[in-house]
Design a protein around this motif. Structure first.
Motif, mmCIF file in Angstrom:
data_model
loop_
_atom_site.group_PDB
_atom_site.id
_atom_site.type_symbol
_atom_site.label_atom_id
_atom_site.label_comp_id
_atom_site.label_asym_id
_atom_site.label_seq_id
_atom_site.Cartn_x
_atom_site.Cartn_y
_atom_site.Cartn_z
ATOM 1 N N HIS A 30 0.855 -1.185 0.000
ATOM 2 C CA HIS A 30 0.000 0.000 0.000
ATOM 3 C C HIS A 30 0.895 1.241 0.000
ATOM 4 O O HIS A 30 1.872 1.313 0.754
ATOM 5 N N HIS A 31 0.547 2.221 -0.858
ATOM 6 C CA HIS A 31 1.428 3.355 -1.134
ATOM 7 C C HIS A 31 0.805 4.677 -0.705
ATOM 8 O O HIS A 31 -0.416 4.824 -0.672
ATOM 9 N N GLY A 32 1.656 5.648 -0.399
ATOM 10 C CA GLY A 32 1.192 6.981 -0.051
ATOM 11 C C GLY A 32 2.301 8.002 -0.160
ATOM 12 O O GLY A 32 3.463 7.666 -0.428
ATOM 13 N N ILE A 33 1.947 9.253 0.044
ATOM 14 C CA ILE A 33 2.903 10.364 0.011
ATOM 15 C C ILE A 33 3.061 10.914 1.424
ATOM 16 O O ILE A 33 2.077 11.329 2.060
ATOM 17 N N TYR A 34 4.290 10.918 1.923
ATOM 18 C CA TYR A 34 4.572 11.483 3.232
ATOM 19 C C TYR A 34 4.628 13.003 3.097
ATOM 20 O O TYR A 34 5.383 13.528 2.287
ATOM 21 N N ASN A 173 -6.484 2.215 -11.352
ATOM 22 C CA ASN A 173 -6.350 3.483 -10.620
ATOM 23 C C ASN A 173 -6.279 3.178 -9.125
ATOM 24 O O ASN A 173 -7.272 3.277 -8.408
ATOM 25 N N ASN A 174 -5.084 2.838 -8.664
ATOM 26 C CA ASN A 174 -4.934 2.391 -7.279
ATOM 27 C C ASN A 174 -3.979 3.300 -6.507
ATOM 28 O O ASN A 174 -3.594 4.366 -6.969
ATOM 29 N N CYS A 175 -3.598 2.861 -5.311
ATOM 30 C CA CYS A 175 -2.768 3.693 -4.435
ATOM 31 C C CYS A 175 -1.401 3.999 -5.035
ATOM 32 O O CYS A 175 -0.861 5.096 -4.836
ATOM 33 N N GLU A 176 -0.824 3.060 -5.753
ATOM 34 C CA GLU A 176 0.484 3.322 -6.372
ATOM 35 C C GLU A 176 0.343 4.303 -7.525
ATOM 36 O O GLU A 176 1.209 5.178 -7.713
ATOM 37 N N ASP A 177 -0.737 4.176 -8.318
ATOM 38 C CA ASP A 177 -0.992 5.148 -9.375
ATOM 39 C C ASP A 177 -1.090 6.561 -8.796
ATOM 40 O O ASP A 177 -0.563 7.512 -9.366
#
Length: 265
Positions: A30-34, A173-177
């Motif tokens: 699971h991906h996000g931007i800090y 269109n997911n969290c990494e996208d």
């Protein structure tokens, strides 16, 4: 830099970093931007957006963000709602912020602890060369695309938190996208079968099943199996290379204000 992924400690993070954590025994990430101050903006299906976040109760929108981002936050006309509690309050780093999202949007703010959950923290790598990219045992850990400056990355993440990133789709269109777009402003346009997600394209383009079920048994008895393995592996490597957001030909740099019209917000 590891062959599986690049593990980091929370105190090594810088605002604008693309981070991720493995879920379910390394099945997916699971991906996000800090964005600084122990806060992460990430994207998931609205009905599951409370996962990795705690209920917020009146978070002060002006707290915790770099001053360069305040033009997006202060100019908002609507207040975000809060996600449902799904973590131990004792581990949540920012109960006022964690879980904040707009209605019907999958873009959510979580504290770092709740984003990580029971896993570990990893840093997504940008502008790697093609040999490093292909040497990774799993997709979704790096890209050949360069990252934009941190201020632009955070601005995009906050804008999309306020305005949405289209309808969540695990393949297109997911969290990494979402994280890749925030870092590069690159979107896969047209009607692609997949988005820019490295982990999705890794699995879809993978031909390891063909190796295991057909090529390897033949390898013991003839050179035909060896040729089949070589061709299969070569095809797999080329597909991984050609679907990377840094080199594929169906990618455009899109201004954040146009994202809604392209993704159908």
């Amino acid at each position: 830099m590891g062959y599986l992924s690049h593990r980091v400690n929370p105190d090594q993070l810088k605002p604008g970093d693309h981070i991720y954590t493995w879920r379910t025994a390394f099945t997916y990430s699971h991906h996000g931007i800090y964005v600084g101050e122990n806060k992460v903006i990430h994207f998931t299906a609205p009905e599951t957006a409370s996962s990795g976040s705690c209920t917020g109760t009146g978070w002060n929108l002006s707290s915790g963000f770099p001053s360069s981002c305040m033009n997006f936050i202060d100019g908002g006309s609507s207040q975000p709602k809060s996600g449902s509690q799904s973590c131990d309050r004792g581990s949540c780093l920012s109960t006022y912020a964690c879980g904040s999202q707009q209605p019907e949007s999958g873009v959510i703010i979580s504290c770092l602890n709740c984003f990580i959950g029971t896993g570990s923290l990893y840093l997504y790598q940008y502008e790697v060369n093609k040999y490093v990219h292909l040497s990774k045992l799993r997709g979704g850990t790096c890209t050949m695309a360069p990252s934009d400056p941190p201020e632009e990355v955070i601005d995009r993440a906050i804008y999309l938190w306020r305005n949405g990133f289209g309808k969540y789709n695990v393949v297109r269109n997911n969290c990494e996208d979402f994280a890749l777009y925030c870092k590069t402003s690159r979107l896969v346009t047209g009607k692609p079968a997949t988005g820019s997600s490295g982990q999705v394209n890794f699995f879809i383009n993978s031909s390891w099943k063909a190796i295991v079920t057909s090529a390897l048994p033949k390898l013991v008895f003839s050179t035909t199996g060896a040729v089949t393995v070589a061709v299969t592996v070569g095809t797999h490597c080329w597909n991984r290379y050609s679907t990377d957001v840094g080199v594929r030909d169906d990618v455009e740099k899109i201004h954040v204000e146009r994202v809604g019209s392209i993704l159908g917000n």
